[in-house]
Scaffold this motif. Structure first.
Motif, PDB file in Angstrom:
ATOM      1  N   LEU A   1      -0.666   9.417 -11.121  1.00 60.00           N
ATOM      2  CA  LEU A   1      -0.650   8.989 -12.515  1.00 60.00           C
ATOM      3  C   LEU A   1      -1.186   7.568 -12.637  1.00 60.00           C
ATOM      4  O   LEU A   1      -2.039   7.278 -13.475  1.00 60.00           O
ATOM      5  CB  LEU A   1       0.780   9.052 -13.073  1.00 60.00           C
ATOM      6  N   VAL A   2      -0.687   6.688 -11.781  1.00 60.79           N
ATOM      7  CA  VAL A   2      -1.155   5.304 -11.840  1.00 60.79           C
ATOM      8  C   VAL A   2      -2.629   5.217 -11.457  1.00 60.79           C
ATOM      9  O   VAL A   2      -3.447   4.609 -12.148  1.00 60.79           O
ATOM     10  CB  VAL A   2      -0.304   4.417 -10.900  1.00 60.79           C
ATOM     11  N   GLY A   3      -2.969   5.868 -10.354  1.00 62.17           N
ATOM     12  CA  GLY A   3      -4.344   5.792  -9.872  1.00 62.17           C
ATOM     13  C   GLY A   3      -5.322   6.389 -10.868  1.00 62.17           C
ATOM     14  O   GLY A   3      -6.389   5.820 -11.144  1.00 62.17           O
TER      15      GLY A   3
ATOM     16  N   PRO B   1     -10.599   5.325   1.431  1.00 65.62           N
ATOM     17  CA  PRO B   1      -9.173   5.149   1.207  1.00 65.62           C
ATOM     18  C   PRO B   1      -8.786   4.854  -0.232  1.00 65.62           C
ATOM     19  O   PRO B   1      -7.757   4.245  -0.472  1.00 65.62           O
ATOM     20  CB  PRO B   1      -8.890   3.919   2.079  1.00 65.62           C
ATOM     21  N   ALA B   2      -9.618   5.291  -1.192  1.00 66.50           N
ATOM     22  CA  ALA B   2      -9.280   4.992  -2.582  1.00 66.50           C
ATOM     23  C   ALA B   2      -8.043   5.758  -3.022  1.00 66.50           C
ATOM     24  O   ALA B   2      -7.626   6.717  -2.386  1.00 66.50           O
ATOM     25  CB  ALA B   2     -10.465   5.353  -3.476  1.00 66.50           C
ATOM     26  N   VAL B   3      -7.506   5.358  -4.171  1.00 64.92           N
ATOM     27  CA  VAL B   3      -6.211   5.875  -4.583  1.00 64.92           C
ATOM     28  C   VAL B   3      -6.272   7.357  -4.938  1.00 64.92           C
ATOM     29  O   VAL B   3      -5.279   8.073  -4.819  1.00 64.92           O
ATOM     30  CB  VAL B   3      -5.662   5.028  -5.757  1.00 64.92           C
ATOM     31  N   GLY B   4      -7.434   7.840  -5.352  1.00 70.74           N
ATOM     32  CA  GLY B   4      -7.549   9.264  -5.665  1.00 70.74           C
ATOM     33  C   GLY B   4      -7.226  10.123  -4.458  1.00 70.74           C
ATOM     34  O   GLY B   4      -6.608  11.186  -4.574  1.00 70.74           O
ATOM     35  N   PHE B   5      -7.620   9.651  -3.260  1.00 66.01           N
ATOM     36  CA  PHE B   5      -7.336  10.416  -2.052  1.00 66.01           C
ATOM     37  C   PHE B   5      -5.847  10.394  -1.744  1.00 66.01           C
ATOM     38  O   PHE B   5      -5.261  11.421  -1.396  1.00 66.01           O
ATOM     39  CB  PHE B   5      -8.114   9.837  -0.874  1.00 66.01           C
TER      40      PHE B   5
END
Lengths: 118, 514, 585
Positions: free
Chosen positions: B335-337, B390-394
Motif C-alpha cells: 500500500l505504501v509502496g 530491490p525497489a519496493v514493488g518487489f
C-alpha cells in the motif's frame, strides 16, 4: 408468508426504494434524474435505519410511560447522513450545471458522443 | 501532547478554512499557507507515529465520552503509516502543484479538506465516523477532480460522484446491519459483540453486514468490476489531482477494508465463512488479471495507469484474502509502496505532458532524448512497479507471494507470480518507446491530429490543447522535477528499508490477526 | 574454512556501477569515456583477483548488509564458485572493453555512451550474481542483469532490434518469475515453527531441504531450473538467443556468450551444488531428467547449426549446444563430470569469445557475414582466421586447447557414472563430431578456397526436402506473392548497421554477396582471378584494438588447454567439487 411480509413491511419498502433508486441511476438518460435516483437510493437507506430504531416491547426510561420506544441513536446517525446526502446532491447539481454549460445538453448519450469526439 | 490524535485531523481543517478566508482578502496566498499546514501536519503525524508502533495502539476518547457511547480514535502502526503517507504525499504533490496545478485558493482549501478527511479515516475507531470521513474524502475528491478546465473534468467528477456515492451508501447500509446485530458502533466493541454473539459468525445478519461493508469499500478501492469510475476520473482530473487521488484515496480505502475485515470481523469470521474468503480471492484474481489486460489495451497514459491501479490493488486484496502475518505485512508495504510509485508515475506523466504535450503512448516515442529526467524517472518507477528488485514493488510482492505459499493457496500464488509478467506487458512497451524509438519531428508531434480524439484534451487546467512543444504552456519548474525524481528515489529507498518497516509493523499485524 | 568480513565483494560489484555516472557524464568526449570504462574494468579485475589467493586457501570473503526480508540477509559472498565466474567475467570484460572501442568506432555507431554505460551495468550485475550469497540476492542481480542488458540488445533501434529486445525481455522476465517462484518455495520448504526459512547457499545443499516434501521440492527444482534455463538457453526456451544476435558483436560476445548465458548456467550450478546438492538430487531423481534435456539440446542445436549460413547465427546455435555441455556435466552428478562441466564455463568462454570477436572483426573490415561469401578470406584476415581456427579446434575438443580438458572430464564422468549415463557419453561424442562438421568448413573455406571457386556446401545451400522440394513446386498451389521474393530491397537501411544479423536462418543472401563482392577484386588475385586483398601477418588487417583482444582470447584458450591448473581455473574447480562431494578429483 404474509405475516412475514407484514412484520417486515417497512424493511421491504426501504429495499424497494433502493431498487427504484438504482434503476433510476442506471436507466435514466437525463443526468438530473440520475441525481434524483441517487437521492432516492440514499433515502431508502435512511428509512431502513430509522425503521430499525423502533424497539418493540420497550418503553421510554421514565417511571410511567407507555410504549412505544424509539432509540434515538439511529435518528442521530441519519441526521448526519442526511446532511452528507444534501452536500452530495449540491455538489452533483453544481457539476450538472457545469456539464450543461460545457455540452449544452443533459442527455447522457448525447454527452457521451460529444465527449468522445473531443 | 496527549491531544495529538484529534489535532492531526483538525489541523488540515483549520488550514483549509484559513486558506479560504485568506483568499477573500488577498489572492495568491493559497500555496504558502497550504504548504505550511502540510508541513505542520507531517510533524504532527510523525510525532504521533513514534508512539503508535508499540504493542498497544494510542487510544483517544473524543469529548470525554468513553466507548461505547462516544467516538474513539485508535492509532496503531497501520493507521499511523497511512496518516504519515497522506501527509508526506500531500507535501510532495504540493511541490508539483505550485507551478502545474490549478492555483486558486478554493482548490487549496479543498485539497486540505481532503487531507483532513483521509487522515480522519485512517485513525478513527468508530465505523460510523469512518463513514463520515469516507464521505468527506469522497466529496472533496469529486470537487478536486472537477477542478480541471473543460467538460471532461466535470463529467469525470459526476461519474465518480454517482458511483462513489452508491459505494458509500452500501457501506452505510452495512453499518446499519452491524448496528442492528450488536447495538454498538465502536470497532473494538463490535468485534467483541460479534464474537460473543450466540448465533456466531454464521448469522445471516452478520454475513449481510460483512458483504455490504466489503462491497461498498470495493467500490472505493476500485476492484473489478466496480472500478469503472477510476479510469475516467484519473484521466479527466488535472495532473496533480490525479497523482494525489491515485496515491491516497484508494489506498486509504484499502486500509479501511483491512480495518473492517480484521479488526471488526476478525480472522475467525473468515474461517467460519469459507464463501467470504472465496469471494475475496476471486475478486483479487480477477482484478489482477483483467486490470492488466485492460491496461495493455489503453493508448492514453493516464487511463493505462488507472487500470494498472486496479491490478495492483488486486494484489493487496489477495493479501487480505490470504490473511496471515506475512501476507498482511506485504499488503501494508505494498500500500505504501504503490502509493509512492503510482503517485510518482502520474506526476511524471504530468511533467512529460507539460513539457512535450504527450498524453498518449505514441507521444512517448524518443522521450529519452527530449526529456531525459522525465524518461528516466518514468523508467525507474515503471520497473519498480513491475517488481524489479530491490525497489519496493518487489518487496511487497515477495511478502504477499510468500504469504500465499505459506497458506498453500496455489492458484492465487501462481496469479501473483504471473502478475509480474502482466505488469511488464503494459510498461515495457512504453520504456521501449521512450528509449529505443526516434522522437517524432516537432511538426508531427501534434497530438490532436491523431484519430484517438480523447487524447487531445489537455486537462491540467492551464495549458491549451496539446499541440505545442514549448513556450505556450506552463514551464516545467524545479518543484515538478524535484517531486518526480524524489518519488523515483523513494521507491528504491523504501524497498531497501521495507524490512525494517515490516519489523515495526509486527505488533500491529499480530493484533490484527488475533 | 574461515569467513572474512570484507568490503571487497561489494566493491567488486559497485566499481562498474559507480563508473556509469562518469561514463554518462563524459558524453561528448569519447576518449575520456572509454578510459573510464577501462579503468573500471581493471579495478574490478584487480579486486576480484586479490580475493583469489585467499579463496584458494579456504577463506570466504563476506559482506553482509543485514536482513532484506525476514530470514534472508542481503549477503555477498566470494566463495570458490563465485570467484570462478567473477574472475572469468572481469578478465574478459577488460578484453571486451578494448574490442568494443575498436568495433564501435570502426562502424561509427550511434549511442555509444548508452552502450558503454549499459555494458558497465551489465558486468556489475554479473559480478553480483557471482557473489550472491543466497537465492534471493541472486534473483535481485538476475533481474538487474536483464534490465541492464536490454538496452544493449535493442541498441540498433531498428524494428528487428526492438522485436529482439521484446522477445528477450519476455523470455528473461518469465525466467525471473520462475526463479522467484522457486525461491519462495525453497524458503517456505525450509521454514519451520523453529525459525524462518533460508535460501542461503551451503556447499552440498541446504540441509533442511532434505527433509522437505519431495513433490514440492521437485516443483521448486523444476521452477528454478526453468528460470535459470532461460538464460542458459536450454531447449525449448533458447530461442531468444539467436534473435539477440542483432546486437553489436561485442555484446553478442561478452554477454551472450559469456556473462548472460553463463549467469544462467551459474544459477543452475548453484541450484545443483549449493541448494539441492548431489545427494538430494539423486534422491529426488531429477538429475537424469535434466541431463536428458541437456543432451537433447546438445545434439539438436548442433544439427541446427550445421544449416546456418550466417556466421553469427551459427555461433549462436553453437553456444546453445556448448552451454548444455555444462548443464549435462552438472546434471550427471559424478565428481568427474562436475569438474568437466564447471571447467567448461571458462573454457567455452575464452573460445566462444574468440570466435565472436573474429566474426565481428570480419564484419567491420569487410562487411561479410555469410560463410558462403568467406571463401579465401584468410588472405585478407590471416591473424583473425588463425585465431578462429584455434578456437574452433578447441570447441571440437582437440587436445592442447581448452575445450579438450573439460570434454575429457565430461566423458570420463559420464562413463564412470554408468547406467543410463552412457547415452550421454554417446551424445557428447556425436556433438563433438558435429562441432567439427560445422566449424571445419569455415576454416577450410577461409584458407584453402578462393572466391568463386568454393566447393558447394550441400548442408547449407540445399533446400529442406531435397531437390524436388524446391520453392517453385508448391504442393498446395501456392499463393500469388510466392515468386516476388526480394530480400535485398529494404535491407539497404540507411543508418543502422545490422551487425551481421540475418533475420532468416539461412543467411543474408544476395545482400551479403554484394557487400563481400565490394571487397573482392580481380586485381588482388593471381592471373585475374577473384581474390581478397592480401594482408600480411603483422596485424595490418584490422586495428589492434580488435586484434589484441582476439589474440588474447585465443591464447587464453590455449593456455587453459595446456596448463589448466596453473591458469588457476582448474584448481578452483577441483576445490569446488571436492567441497561439494567430498571426493577429491
Amino acid at each position: 408468508m404474509i405475516d412475514l411480509l407484514a412484520d417486515r413491511l417497512y424493511y421491504l419498502v426501504s429495499f424497494l426504494l433502493l431498487g427504484v433508486g438504482t434503476y433510476m441511476l442506471i436507466a435514466n438518460r437525463n443526468v438530473v434524474k440520475k441525481v434524483i435516483g441517487m437521492n432516492v437510493f440514499q433515502t431508502g437507506i435512511f428509512l431502513f435505519f430509522i425503521t430499525s430504531a423502533f424497539v418493540t416491547g420497550a418503553s421510554p426510561p421514565l417511571l410511567t410511560a407507555p410504549e412505544p420506544y424509539v432509540s434515538p441513536l439511529p435518528h442521530v446517525l441519519i441526521l448526519t447522513a442526511i446532511v452528507v446526502g444534501v452536500s452530495l446532491t449540491a455538489v452533483a447539481l453544481g457539476l450538472v450545471v457545469r456539464v450543461y454549460e460545457e455540452y449544452g445538453t443533459l442527455n447522457e448519450q448525447a454527452i457521451r458522443q460529444v465527449s468522445h469526439d473531443e | 501532547m496527549s491531544d495529538l490524535p484529534p489535532l492531526v485531523v483538525a489541523l488540515p481543517l483549520l488550514g483549509s478554512v484559513t486558506v479560504l478566508l485568506a483568499g477573500l482578502v488577498r489572492p495568491r496566498t493559497g500555496w504558502p499557507i497550504t504548504v505550511a499546514t502540510a508541513l505542520a501536519q507531517v510533524v504532527a503525524v510523525g510525532t504521533l507515529a513514534t508512539r503508535a508502533f508499540g504493542d498497544e495502539p494510542v487510544r483517544y476518547v473524543v469529548g470525554g465520552f468513553s466507548r461505547p457511547f462516544g467516538i474513539e480514535l485508535v492509532v496503531d502502526g497501520l493507521s499511523a503509516s497511512m496518516a504519515l503517507l497522506v501527509a508526506v504525499v500531500s507535501v510532495g504533490v504540493l511541490a508539483y502543484a505550485r507551478t502545474a496545478g490549478p492555483r486558486s485558493n478554493p482548490f487549496y482549501a479543498t485539497y486540505l479538506l481532503l487531507v483532513g478527511g483521509l487522515t480522519g479515516m485512517s485513525i478513527t475507531g468508530d465505523v460510523f465516523n469512518m463513514y463520515v470521513f469516507l464521505e468527506i474524502t469522497g466529496l472533496t475528491a469529486y470537487a478536486l477532480v472537477a477542478s480541471g478546465d473543460g467538460g471532461r473534468s466535470a463529467l469525470a467528477a459526476l461519474k465518480y460522484l454517482l458511483v462513489g456515492t452508491v459505494g458509500a451508501s452500501l457501506f452505510l447500509l452495512g453499518i446499519g446491519y452491524a448496528y442492528i446485530a450488536t447495538g454498538t458502533l465502536n470497532m473494538y466493541d463490535l468485534s467483541n459483540q460479534l464474537a460473543a454473539d450466540p448465533a456466531g459468525y454464521t448469522d445471516p445478519l452478520v454475513q449481510a453486514a460483512f458483504g455490504l461493508l466489503v462491497v461498498g469499500l470495493f467500490v472505493k478501492v476500485a476492484v473489478f468490476p466496480v472500478h469503472t469510475w477510476q479510469p475516467t476520473a484519473y484521466a479527466g482530473a488535472p495532473d496533480s489531482v490525479s497523482a494525489f487521488i491515485s496515491a491516497l484515496v484508494s489506498t486509504v480505502a484499502a486500509y479501511a477494508l483491512i480495518r473492517i475485515v480484521f479488526t471488526v470481523f476478525t480472522v475467525d469470521f473468515l474461517a467460519a465463512n469459507g464463501l467470504a474468503q472465496t469471494v475475496l480471492v476471486a475478486a483479487a484474481v480477477v482484478s489482477i488479471v483483467v486490470g492488466s489486460l485492460l491496461a495493455v489495451s489503453q493508448t492514453e497514459i493516464k487511463r493505462m495507469l488507472a487500470y494498472s491501479s486496479v491490478s495492483q490493488f488486486g494484489l493487496v486484496l489477495a493479501a487480505i484474502a490470504v490473511a496471515n502475518t506475512t501476507a498482511l505485512t506485504g499488503a501494508a508495504i505494498h500500500l505504501v509502496g504503490h502509493a509512492i510509485m503510482k503517485g510518482g508515475l502520474f506526476l511524471t506523466s504530468g511533467l512529460i505532458a507539460t513539457e512535450t504535450g504527450a498524453r498518449s503512448i505514441d507521444g512517448y516515442d524518443g522521450l529519452a532524448e527530449r526529456l531525459p529526467s522525465g524518461a528516466g524517472a518514468f523508467g525507474v518507477l515503471a520497473l519498480a512497479m513491475v517488481g524489479v528488485p530491490p525497489a519496493v514493488g518487489f518487496v511487497g510482492k515477495w511478502y504477499v507471494a510468500l504469504g500465499a505459499v505459506e497458506a498453500e493457496a496455489w492458484p492465487l500464488a501462481v496469479v501473483i507470480f504471473a502478475s509480474t509478467l502482466l505488469t511488464l506487458a503494459y510498461f515495457a512497451r512504453i520504456v521501449e518507446r521512450m528509449y529505443f524509438r526516434e522522437a517524432p519531428e516537432p511538426a508531427a508531434s501534434v497530438e490532436s491530429t491523431e484519430t484517438g480524439a480523447t487524447t487531445a484534451v489537455v486537462t491540467d487546467g492551464n495549458g491549451p490543447t496539446g499541440d505545442h512543444t514549448s513556450g505556450s504552456g506552463p514551464r516545467v519548474s524545479l518543484g515538478m522535477r524535484a517531486a518526480v525524481v524524489g518519488a523515483a528515489v523513494l521507491a528504491i529507498v523504501l524497498g531497501v528499508a521495507a524490512f525494517q518497516y515490516g519489523q515495526l509493523l509486527e505488533p500491529t499485524i499480530e493484533r490484527l490477526l488475533s | 574454512m574461515t569467513e572474512l568480513i570484507s568490503l571487497r565483494p561489494v566493491a567488486a560489484v559497485l566499481v562498474s556501477a559507480v563508473a556509469i555516472v562518469p561514463i554518462l557524464a563524459s558524453r561528448g568526449r569519447p576518449n575520456i569515456r572509454e578510459s573510464w570504462t577501462v579503468l573500471a574494468a581493471l579495478a574490478k579485475l584487480g579486486i576480484v583477483a586479490s580475493m583469489v589467493p585467499g579463496v584458494l586457501g579456504g577463506d570466504t570473503y563476506v559482506t553482509d548488509f543485514g536482513t532484506f526480508v525476514p530470514g534472508v540477509a542481503f549477503v555477498l559472498r566470494a566463495d570458490l564458485l563465485g570467484v570462478l565466474f567473477a574472475l572469468l567475467a572481469s578478465l574478459l570484460w577488460v578484453v571486451t572493453s578494448f574490442y568494443s572501442m575498436g568495433y564501435m568506432r570502426g562502424l561509427d555507431e550511434h549511442n555509444q555512451t548508452r552502450y558503454f554505460a549499459a555494458f558497465a551495468g551489465s558486468v556489475a550485475s554479473a559480478i553480483g550474481i557471482a557473489f550472491a550469497g543466497n537465492l534471493l540476492v541472486l534473483f535481485v542481480f538476475y533481474e538487474l542483469l536483464t534490465v541492464a542488458t536490454y538496452p544493449l540488445v535493442a541498441h540498433d533501434e531498428t524494428d528487428e532490434a526492438r522485436a529482439a529486445g521484446r522477445k528477450y525481455l519476455t523470455y528473461t522476465f518469465g525466467g525471473g518469475v520462475a526463479v522467484l517462484a522457486g525461491t519462495v518455495l525453497v524458503y517456505w520448504l525450509t521454514s519451520s515453527p523453529a525459525g524462518p526459512g533460508t535460501t542461503a547457499f551451503a556447499a552440498g545443499g541446504i540441509a533442511d531441504l532434505a527433509t522437505a516434501d519431495p513433490l514440492v521440492a521437485r516443483v521448486a527444482f523444476v521452477l528454478l531450473i526453468t528460470g535459470f534455463g532461460v538464460k542458459a538457453a536450454l531447449m525449448p526456451i533458447h530461442s531468444w538467443l539467436p534473435d539477440a544476435m542483432v546486437a553489436p558483436t561485442p555484446v553478442s560476445g561478452l554477454l551472450h556468450a559469456v556473462a548472460v548465458v553463463k549467469s544462467g548456467v551459474f544459477g543452475i550450478a548453484r541450484v545443483v551444488l549449493d541448494v539441492f546438492g548431489p545427494d538430494l538430487m539423486t534422491e529426488l531423481g531429477v538429475g537424469t531428467i535434466l541431463a536428458a534435456v541437456a543432451a537433447f539440446t546438445l545434439v539438436a542445436s548442433s544439427v541446427i547449426a550445421l544449416r546456418q549460413d550466417n556466421l553469427k547465427r551459427r555461433l549462436a546455435y553453437s553456444t546453445v549446444s556448448q552451454l548444455s555441455y555444462i548443464v549435462l556435466g552438472l546434471a550427471v552428478l559424478h565428481p568427474y563430470s562436475l569438474v568437466g562441466g564447471l571447467l567448461h564455463i571458462p573454457a567455452h568462454a575464452f573460445m566462444k569469445l574468440t570466435l565472436f570477436f573474429c566474426a565481428g572483426a570480419i564484419h567491420v573490415e569487410t562487411h561479410t557475414d555469410d560463410i558462403s561469401n568467406m571463401a579465401g578470406i584468410g588472405e585478407r584476415m590471416p591473424l583473425t582466421m588463425t585465431a578462429f581456427g584455434v578456437a574452433a579446434l578447441g570447441m571440437a575438443g582437440i587436445p592442447l586447447v581448452a575445450g579438450f580438458v573439460s570434454k575429457y572430464f565430461l566423458l570420463i564422468g559420464t562413463v564412470e557414472a554408468g547406467g543410463v549415463n552412457v547415452i550421454f557419453t554417446g551424445a557428447l561424442l556425436v556433438s563433438g563430431i558435429l562441432n567439427i562438421a560445422y566449424f571445419w568448413p569455415i576454416v577450410y573455406t577461409a584458407f584453402f578456397e578462393s572466391p568463386g571457386e568454393a566447393d558447394p556446401k550441400p548442408l547449407v545451400e540445399a533446400v529442406l526436402g531435397g531437390r524436388f522440394g524446391e520453392a517453385d513446386v508448391a504442393t498446395d498451389g501456392g499463393s500469388p506473392d510466392d515468386s516476388s521474393d526480394d530480400p535485398s530491397g529494404d535491407r539497404e537501411d540507411s543508418h543502422a548497421d545490422d551487425h551481421g544479423y540475418a533475420e532468416d536462418h539461412e543467411g543474408q543472401g544476395p545482400v551479403d554477396e554484394a557487400e563481400a563482392a565490394a571487397h573482392i577484386e580481380h586485381d588482388h588475385g593471381h592471373d585475374g582471378h577473384l581474390a581478397w586483398e592480401h594482408r600480411r601477418w603483422t596485424g595490418e588487417e584490422s586495428t589492434w584494438l580488435m586484434l589484441g583482444p582476439i589474440l588474447f582470447a585465443a591464447t587464453g584458450s590455449v593456455v587453459l588447454g595446456i596448463v589448466p591448473d596453473a591458469a588457476v581455473f582448474l584448481r578452483i574447480v577441483r576445490l569446488i567439487v571436492s567441497g561439494v562431494t567430498g571426493v577429491s578429483v
